[in-house]
Design an enzyme around this catalytic site. Structure first.
Site, PDB file in Angstrom:
ATOM      1  N   ARG A   1      -4.835 -35.868 -71.541  1.00 53.99           N
ATOM      2  CA  ARG A   1      -3.556 -35.164 -71.610  1.00 53.99           C
ATOM      3  C   ARG A   1      -2.676 -35.868 -72.634  1.00 53.99           C
ATOM      4  NH1 ARG A   1      -1.218 -34.636 -65.956  1.00 53.99           N
ATOM      5  NH2 ARG A   1      -2.857 -33.085 -65.705  1.00 53.99           N
TER       6      ARG A   1
ATOM      7  N   ARG B   1       6.008 -38.667 -65.847  1.00 55.39           N
ATOM      8  CA  ARG B   1       5.119 -37.905 -66.716  1.00 55.39           C
ATOM      9  C   ARG B   1       5.879 -37.346 -67.915  1.00 55.39           C
ATOM     10  NH1 ARG B   1       0.761 -35.949 -63.520  1.00 55.39           N
ATOM     11  NH2 ARG B   1       0.224 -37.503 -61.985  1.00 55.39           N
TER      12      ARG B   1
ATOM     13  N   LYS C   1       3.260 -39.642 -58.606  1.00 49.22           N
ATOM     14  CA  LYS C   1       3.732 -39.132 -59.897  1.00 49.22           C
ATOM     15  C   LYS C   1       5.210 -38.736 -59.820  1.00 49.22           C
ATOM     16  CE  LYS C   1       1.777 -34.590 -58.793  1.00 49.22           C
ATOM     17  NZ  LYS C   1       0.682 -33.689 -59.119  1.00 49.22           N
TER      18      LYS C   1
ATOM     19  N   LYS D   1       8.250 -36.370 -61.964  1.00 45.92           N
ATOM     20  CA  LYS D   1       8.379 -35.342 -62.997  1.00 45.92           C
ATOM     21  C   LYS D   1       9.838 -35.060 -63.314  1.00 45.92           C
ATOM     22  CE  LYS D   1       4.015 -33.139 -61.754  1.00 45.92           C
ATOM     23  NZ  LYS D   1       3.363 -31.919 -61.232  1.00 45.92           N
TER      24      LYS D   1
ATOM     25  N   CYS E   1      -3.454 -22.479 -63.389  1.00 44.76           N
ATOM     26  CA  CYS E   1      -3.877 -23.860 -63.656  1.00 44.76           C
ATOM     27  C   CYS E   1      -5.329 -23.826 -64.159  1.00 44.76           C
ATOM     28  CB  CYS E   1      -3.749 -24.707 -62.402  1.00 44.76           C
ATOM     29  SG  CYS E   1      -4.978 -24.300 -61.156  1.00 44.76           S
TER      30      CYS E   1
ATOM     31  N   CYS F   1     -11.680 -29.143 -62.922  1.00 42.67           N
ATOM     32  CA  CYS F   1     -10.758 -29.861 -62.049  1.00 42.67           C
ATOM     33  C   CYS F   1     -11.439 -30.203 -60.725  1.00 42.67           C
ATOM     34  CB  CYS F   1      -9.500 -29.039 -61.782  1.00 42.67           C
ATOM     35  SG  CYS F   1      -8.375 -29.899 -60.670  1.00 42.67           S
TER      36      CYS F   1
ATOM     37  N   CYS G   1      -5.908 -24.749 -56.054  1.00 40.19           N
ATOM     38  CA  CYS G   1      -5.714 -25.579 -54.870  1.00 40.19           C
ATOM     39  C   CYS G   1      -4.230 -25.613 -54.555  1.00 40.19           C
ATOM     40  CB  CYS G   1      -6.270 -26.990 -55.113  1.00 40.19           C
ATOM     41  SG  CYS G   1      -5.125 -28.097 -55.955  1.00 40.19           S
TER      42      CYS G   1
ATOM     43  N   CYS H   1      -0.162 -27.049 -59.657  1.00 38.92           N
ATOM     44  CA  CYS H   1       0.090 -27.327 -61.076  1.00 38.92           C
ATOM     45  C   CYS H   1       0.759 -26.147 -61.795  1.00 38.92           C
ATOM     46  CB  CYS H   1      -1.201 -27.701 -61.785  1.00 38.92           C
ATOM     47  SG  CYS H   1      -1.765 -29.349 -61.337  1.00 38.92           S
TER      48      CYS H   1
END
Lengths: 390, 574
Positions: B75, B144, B208, B210, B429, B435, B474, B478
């Site tokens: 990424r 991120r 994470k 954001k 996503c 993934c 899932c 995302c």
């Protein structure tokens, strides 16, 4: 599926004595494709049974396989010659049989040589062909033969077809093909394993295929029988001393004897360390026997593994580049008395690997180029540098 | 004796990693396997790459005596989503040289390369850095890629806002030298004494983090779905500062009602020059008060929910030089993109094109990647990745516009947005096959489902009516599904939970409408609702609002209410 016309092995084993004269009809136990989905390659791991053959082998030996021609190849040749296949022909040392069967079982019906073209010229009286066979036309002959097979020549120079006898007269006997054995008899008693790359390509607008490799890939499967005999190779042997280190360079199907070597050293409890160099096109799809190598590394039965995959990055990367990357360590192994083995492509790889060895001796051993070459000659004489290239 | 709950396993991996080094450098050299050790896989995320494997191939690999088809997703951080033509060309080249020939534009304005094998990982990351982009902190328990409204036609304000995004991104980039050592052959630092992480400390964040910056009336960055957001307040044509919103997040787990998506709370306002300080202090709050014992409860949204937004504001104000001011008024109208050409006040033009699933690739009919490459070669402006996985060819000069227009036409890109408004407002996503988390298809399947739904849309005359529709493989979210008007969240292969009632501008969470619906029934499930909407909607009424008014779902007020007040039929067996 094809089953060769052979006598029952159980009755005749001892009496006949299987070998070159009487190939053993070995049952196919298993055929495993070693390339993952997405690969341009097609490499088969083939396990054959030698039970009841009375034949044995040593690691380093080759297995000769007697193929038959593919039905579609026979068909296109018959069509080119304007024949049906039921015509009778007399096959030397075999007897009279239908042409179709003879083309399938007895003759090399693909390999185009000057000799074949000479016979074809005689049979057809083709002036164009005779002109090409003249001494001064060597270049155009070479250009013509390149990438072509007998069927092309029949189409080009016998447009009106051929008589059955004339066609049959063009061929030599269908020879067996040799494959380096990929197994140790101690690891797989009663079996012999091969690593076979199916040869398929397109030339002059026609799909072509290797006679024996696609015979194994396409025409036989588990349960079928394949005529085989062992072809010993005394010049490709593990060191007698089991503590001697070995360096193995076997890209592509050149990996075959080294699978046998490592298996054999495991089975005999040899203490010498082993270093394998392997390469192919793509890491993801073409890492032949990857799980087995991982297992050997984990158990310590393979000390080092270095791989080079040529098409995973913009520049081509081959085994010799990996050798040079690890020149210092490789030289140290040689100094320790390691035996060095190369198996695989003779046209370029073997020479490139040889050059890399010379460079390593020059750089790490402080030798001149001549001295390095001389050292390698000595190693060859001492059987410390052995090659099985084709 | 301490009775504190045990730290989660990842916490030990972080603290033992020597500032994210682990044994990555050694692992990269072992080419007997395309995989990395478990611990290093966790650490690699901080470096911007995930180990994955081709799940389509899993079943056959062992038969071929091969390990799983491992590869890495890389990424590339693009703060604010702005890339130069030179950077575009490099990403394009690397996608062919090292990846699977596609460029993925992500829902967080980053580039993703998929299918990079281990032997190419280092050189790819090195070459990314050579183009003045990087991958550090693109994934992992750190801040991120900072998102920012990419529309340059807001001219000066936008430039300032973008600057703030860059400044926040820079300030919160991990300081460890590990990245340079491992990927860029930087000099090794012998003693760990010599380095520290001034903001993060040795164990980084619990999870994470954001950050986004929005410029109303566009909520394209989906501020309410992020941990920390800055909402630009423009007064008299000038950037006065930012409202601050905290505690949004999407991820949840199936069958675990303690996990839920949550909308961010707007807690105050700060002047523009205080944004970096606010960002740091909020991150520090999460560092110190976030839950490090349970990764399913470690996101900042739970910290905010557990303590309450008022407590967060009070704590934050304690640590700021100046406390936050009261939040100022703002209005969001949508979270989608405007397509086609737009001219700005400075005489520059901007072309927004629709990129299905954010996937830039060449197909026989649509040579999109080739077209964009040719455009990048002559483009005198820049490229902007939108939070909706689309692309803006931005800042085209008047002199250059004819060339760009000709190329757009030549490569069939000009009409990329001549699609149903439903499709133009879709997000998916990556999901299968790469993934590791996905339970069902998303990017590969949503286009087909949209084709089915477009029949319904056409029948009901809704071709030009925007409805936000999102699919994830899932529940981790995302593609920010839980704030879409229609969402499909993968349960199992071919089965999706269907959510309705999200806000058109991303301002309201949705509610479960039906559980585990086979993909073959999705169209029939939604057709009557869409027909009903077409028939009985009020003037200007959005689909999500209608679904609540018409009683298809109850309104979700905030995260804790997400799993409550379901209609009985939500769990109907199918």
């Amino acid at each position: 599926m094809f089953n060769p016309p052979v006598t029952d092995p159980d009755v005749s084993a001892v009496a006949v004595g299987y070998g070159k004269k009487h190939p053993f009809p070995a049952p196919v136990l298993k055929e495993v494709l070693l390339n993952g989905k997405g690969s341009a390659k097609e490499t088969w791991h083939i396990e054959l049974s030698l039970e009841g053959s009375g034949m044995g082998y040593e690691v380093g030996d080759a297995l000769a396989v007697q193929p038959v021609n593919a039905p579609d190849v026979v068909e296109s040749l018959l069509r080119a010659a304007g024949l049906g296949g039921s015509e009778s022909v007399d096959v030397r040392n075999v007897g009279v049989k239908p042409l179709g069967e003879a083309l399938r079982e007895d003759f090399d019906i693909t390999g185009l040589t000057r000799n074949v073209l000479g016979k074809l010229a005689a049979a057809t009286g083709s002036e164009a062909l005779s002109a090409m066979l003249a001494d001064e036309a060597k270049e155009s002959l070479k250009a013509y033969v390149d990438g072509r097979q007998i069927v092309d020549a029949v189409r080009d120079f016998a447009p009106d077809g051929l008589a059955a006898d004339a066609l049959a007269g063009l061929f030599r006997k269908l020879p067996p093909r040799l494959y380096s054995i990929a197994s140790s008899p101690l690891a797989h008693p009663g079996e012999v394993h091969l690593t076979v790359g199916a040869v398929r390509y397109r030339s002059h607008g026609v799909e072509r295929k290797g006679v024996c490799s696609t015979f194994l890939a396409d025409q036989v499967g588990a349960g079928d029988r394949v005529p085989v005999f062992v072809q010993p190779n005394k010049n490709f042997r593990l060191p007698e001393d089991p503590s001697v280190p070995i360096i193995l360079v076997g890209p592509g199907t050149g990996i075959a004897p080294f699978r046998a070597f490592i298996e054999h050293r495991v089975a005999t409890g040899a203490t010498g360390k082993s270093w394998l160099f392997f390469g192919d096109q793509h890491y993801l799809h073409d890492f032949l026997y990857q799980l087995e190598w991982q297992d050997h590394l984990k158990r310590g039965t393979l000390a080092r593994l270095d791989v080079a995959f040529s098409r995973d990055q913009p520049e081509k990367l081959y085994v010799q580049h990996r050798m040079l990357e690890h020149a210092r360590e490789l030289h140290a192994w040689l100094e320790e008395g390691a035996h060095f083995y190369v198996c695989g492509d003779a046209s370029r790889m073997a020479a490139d690997v040889h050059d890399a060895l010379v460079t390593i001796l020059e750089q790490q051993g402080g030798m001149t180029r001549d001295a390095a070459e001389a050292r390698l000659d000595e190693m060859k004489h001492a059987k410390r540098y052995q090659r099985d290239v084709y | 004796m301490s009775t504190e709950p045990k730290l989660s396993a990842s916490e030990h991996i972080k603290s033992d990693s020597h500032y994210l080094r682990g044994t990555i450098a050694e692992g990269l050299l072992d080419l007997s396997t395309g995989s990395m050790s478990e611990q290093d896989q966790q650490l690699l995320k901080f470096h911007g790459t995930y180990q994955q494997d081709d799940r389509d191939l899993r079943a056959q690999r062992k038969q071929h005596k091969l390990e799983k088809a491992y590869s890495f997703m890389i990424r590339i951080r693009v703060p604010g989503g702005v890339a130069t033509p030179a950077q575009w060309l490099e990403v394009d080249r690397m996608s062919a040289d090292y990846a699977n020939g596609t460029i993925k534009l992500t829902t967080r304005q980053a580039f993703q390369l998929h299918g990079v094998i281990k032997s190419n990982l280092k050189r790819t990351i090195r070459e990314i850095n050579r183009t003045a982009m990087d991958t550090i902190a693109a994934c992992g328990d750190v801040n991120r890629n900072v998102m920012c409204n990419p529309n340059p036609f807001l001219s000066e304000v936008h430039a300032e806002v973008l600057q703030a995004a860059q400044a926040i991104s820079d300030h919160l980039t991990p300081q460890t030298r590990a990245y340079h050592e491992i990927w860029l052959d930087g000099e090794k630092i012998e003693s760990s004494e010599q380095e520290e992480e001034p903001v993060y400390g040795r164990t980084y964040l619990p999870r994470k983090f954001k950050i986004t910056i929005a410029v109303p009336p566009s909520n394209d960055v989906d501020v309410f779905a992020n941990c920390l957001s800055f909402i630009a307040i423009v007064e008299e044509g000038r950037l006065a500062g930012f409202n601050v919103a905290v505690g949004g997040g999407m991820g949840s787990s199936h069958n675990n009602e303690k996990t839920y998506p949550r909308l961010a709370d707007v807690i105050g306002f700060c002047p523009a020059d205080q944004a970096v300080e606010v960002a740091e202090k909020v991150v520090v709050l999460q560092r110190d008060f976030g839950d490090r014992t349970d990764r399913k409860h470690a996101r900042f949204k739970y910290t905010v929910d557990d303590h309450g937004p008022d407590w967060i504001l009070a704590k934050l104000n304690e640590s700021l030089d100046r406390p936050l001011e009261p939040a100022r008024p703002f209005v969001f109208e949508s979270n989608g993109d405007r397509y086609g050409w737009v001219d700005d006040a400075n005489g520059r033009s901007h072309f927004t094109l629709f990129v299905q699933g954010g996937r830039v690739l060449d197909t026989a009919d649509h040579p999109l990647r080739s077209g964009l490459r040719e455009i990048a070669k002559v483009h005198d402006g820049d490229f902007r990745l939108t939070p909706n996985q689309n692309l803006i060819i931005a800042n085209v000069s008047p002199e250059n516009r004819p060339r760009i227009e000709a190329l757009l036409a030549e490569y069939g890109i000009r009409d990329s947005h001549q699609r149903s408004a439903l499709r133009l407002n879709s997000l998916a996503c990556v999901a299968l096959p790469t993934c590791g988390l996905s339970l069902a298809e998303a990017e590969r399947y949503l286009p087909d489902l949209l084709t089915e739904l477009e029949e319904v849309i056409e029948e009901n005359g809704l071709r030009h009516d925007a409805i936000t529709i999102r699919m994830t493989g899932c529940p981790n979210g995302c593609a920010r599904p839980y704030i879409a008007e229609i969402a499909f969240v993968g349960r199992a292969p071919g089965k999706y939970n269907v959510y309705l009632g999200g806000g058109f501008a991303g301002q309201r969470l949705s509610k479960l409408y039906r559980e585990s619906v086979p993909s073959s029934q999705l169209k029939d499930l939604l057709a009557p609702v869409i027909a009903h909407y077409a028939r009985e909607r009020a003037d200007g009424e959005r689909f999500g609002d209608f679904c609540i008014r018409a009683g298809y779902v109850n309104e979700t007020v905030q995260g804790r209410d997400f799993h409550l007040n379901l209609k009985e039929e939500a769990h109907a067996k199918r």
